[in-house]
Design an enzyme around this catalytic site. Structure first.
Site, PDB file in Angstrom:
ATOM      1  N   ARG A   1       0.826  -1.208   0.000  1.00 13.85           N
ATOM      2  CA  ARG A   1       0.000   0.000   0.000  1.00 13.85           C
ATOM      3  C   ARG A   1       0.860   1.257   0.000  1.00 13.85           C
ATOM      4  O   ARG A   1       0.436   2.311  -0.445  1.00 13.85           O
ATOM      5  CB  ARG A   1      -0.888   0.023   1.253  1.00 13.85           C
ATOM      6  CG  ARG A   1      -2.153  -0.793   1.133  1.00 13.85           C
ATOM      7  CD  ARG A   1      -2.974  -0.642   2.394  1.00 13.85           C
ATOM      8  NE  ARG A   1      -4.278  -1.226   2.253  1.00 13.85           N
ATOM      9  CZ  ARG A   1      -5.327  -0.587   1.740  1.00 13.85           C
ATOM     10  NH1 ARG A   1      -5.215   0.648   1.331  1.00 13.85           N
ATOM     11  NH2 ARG A   1      -6.490  -1.194   1.636  1.00 13.85           N
ATOM     12  N   ASP A   2       2.045   1.122   0.525  1.00 12.68           N
ATOM     13  CA  ASP A   2       2.894   2.290   0.738  1.00 12.68           C
ATOM     14  C   ASP A   2       3.937   2.472  -0.352  1.00 12.68           C
ATOM     15  O   ASP A   2       4.608   3.497  -0.399  1.00 12.68           O
ATOM     16  CB  ASP A   2       3.605   2.131   2.087  1.00 12.68           C
ATOM     17  CG  ASP A   2       4.003   3.463   2.683  1.00 12.68           C
ATOM     18  OD1 ASP A   2       3.403   4.462   2.303  1.00 12.68           O
ATOM     19  OD2 ASP A   2       4.925   3.486   3.510  1.00 12.68           O
TER      20      ASP A   2
END
Lengths: 112, 365
Positions: free
Chosen positions: A68-69
């Site tokens: 996600r990052d």
């Protein structure tokens, strides 16, 4: 001054007091803030939470899952040690992968 | 049969009401696009490709007809026409020997100039010369920087280029600029002369990403008004208090209503279109001990009326639907978690199919 040693009890107490008042010197550490785990250099050229550990030395502070990052760490060269260099050498790294969490296998390989 | 017809009629009315209140979300996305998401259909309905790279900030014009996007790859600007969903102007600042960095900024009321703070990096045969941050005016028609002004020493702290620092607004007459950072700075738009300061700061929000280059409340702010959450500390005890401030950009008058002690982190505010309710996410603790709560405020009395715990994403942004009935948690990923604003309960997750950048969101009714 390391060659000087206290000879009596009073001098020993003064020495202990001075030692207790001396801050630990840590590279890139902000002395005004609370001491945090000393994550060794090498996992990132930035001394902020990285892919391996967060600022507390654990993983609870990382995005879950870490994919996600990954784009936000890539964009603007925020984390150049772990992900490709967005602004100079690998601007199209994300072009074939719309969602890093879902289709990370489509990410381009980048060789330094 | 009559009951069935009535039921159908009621259902039809409900659908109409839903259509009437639903809006459209514009979300900057990887690698270089703005995703258009229909709230009523709960799906992506369009994807506006950007010419100049990855979007890093997005802002709705005061007349809601244009969307201004800045991109980072080559430090570009793109202007999107809301009606046609087409890019109507785009250009980059970078040249073969010069690169720029800029973060916060705002277009002037006519949409001709763009006020920002930028840093110039010049490439020489054997080295790069990195300039200082400067107040900058970009002419959107000439597609170039037309003015830079040195930043005074006392203003440098809130102009260091960190993401979200020093967000800028412009007064409706275009005469004044307002910079929202560690304090509010009022500048003369023509020459960036500092005219005044107000000791109110934006709330700290570690891990929360409410720092897009527009004001937090592009949609509900009347032209000439800036409504936002601010923090104030008294000069003796330094007790930090948060509250809602309404700033009149014409008269420079500020109306600050303190609400309570400042929590560890606060994700700005989102306000319903009728301006009766406001919502924020409050964060206490760090990492594994981090807890987040929705806080709901009654704006008629500026009081906290409701709290509810919400799962903390490590990084996220708070948003609100066009009708003010849904709250959104999004960012650092490909989805939007939808919560009911009245009950603060989780409802569903929308899949955007694309990772979005941390540029923020624009909601158009």
């Amino acid at each position: 001054m390391k060659h000087m040693r206290p000879l009596n009890k009073k001098a020993a107490r003064i020495d202990a007091y001075v030692t207790s008042r001396t801050d630990d010197v840590v590279a890139l550490q902000d002395a005004a803030k609370q001491q945090r785990p000393h994550v060794p250099m090498g996992c990132s050229i930035m001394f902020t939470p990285g892919w391996e550990v967060d600022a507390a030395g654990g993983t609870a502070g990382l995005c879950q899952p870490v994919e996600r990052d990954i784009y936000d760490c890539f964009v603007s060269c925020y984390w150049p040690a772990q992900v490709p260099d967005h602004l100079n050498n690998a601007a199209d790294w994300t072009a074939k992968c719309a969602s890093a969490t879902k289709d990370w296998r489509n990410l381009d390989l980048v060789f330094p | 049969m009559a009951i069935k017809r009535l039921t159908l009629l009621a259902a039809g009315c409900a659908v109409c009401a839903c259509f009437a209140s639903a809006g459209t979300l514009y979300l900057p996305a990887y690698p270089a696009a703005v995703v258009v998401f229909d709230e009523q259909k709960a799906q992506v309905v369009d994807r506006i490709p950007l010419e100049t790279g990855t979007p890093m900030s997005i802002r709705l014009s005061t007349d809601h007809k244009k969307i201004y996007v800045t991109t980072i790859d080559h430090n570009g600007f793109e202007v999107i026409d809301v009606a046609t969903r087409k890019v109507i102007n785009h250009f980059v600042l970078n040249t073969a020997t010069k690169q720029y960095r800029f973060f916060a900024g705002t277009p002037d009321p006519q949409g001709k100039l763009f006020y920002t703070v930028s840093k110039e990096i010049t490439k020489f045969p054997e080295h790069y010369d990195v300039g200082k941050w400067k107040y900058t005016v970009v002419d959107l028609e000439q597609q170039k920087i037309v003015k830079t002004v040195d930043i005074p020493k006392e203003e440098e702290a809130q102009n260091q280029g960190d993401w979200g620092s020093g967000a800028i607004d412009v007064s409706p007459d275009g005469k004044y600029l307002y910079q929202w950072g560690e304090k509010i700075t009022i500048l003369q738009a023509s020459d960036f002369k500092v005219l005044d300061h107000i000791d109110l700061a934006r709330p700290e929000a570690p891990g929360m990403e409410n720092a897009h280059f527009g004001s937090d409340l592009d949609l509900i702010n009347e032209p000439g008004e800036h409504t936002a959450m601010f923090v104030w500390a008294d000069p003796v005890v330094h007790n930090h208090v948060f509250g809602l401030a309404r700033f009149d950009l014409n008269t420079k008058h500020i109306d600050f209503n303190p609400i309570g002690p400042m929590p560890a982190g606060m994700a700005g505010i989102e306000v319903t279109p009728d301006r009766k309710w406001a919502y924020t996410v409050v964060q206490n603790g760090l990492h594994g001990n981090k807890r987040c709560e929705f806080w709901a405020f009654d704006l008629s009395s500026d009081r906290l009326t409701q709290k509810a715990e919400v799962p903390c994403r490590t990084r996220f942004t708070l948003g609100i639907s066009a009708d003010g009935k849904k709250l959104y948690i999004y960012g650092a990923g490909f989805d939007i978690e939808v919560y009911d604003a009245a009950t603060l309960k989780y409802e569903k997750t929308w899949d955007l199919t694309t990772d979005v950048t941390y540029a923020g969101i624009v909601v158009v009714p």
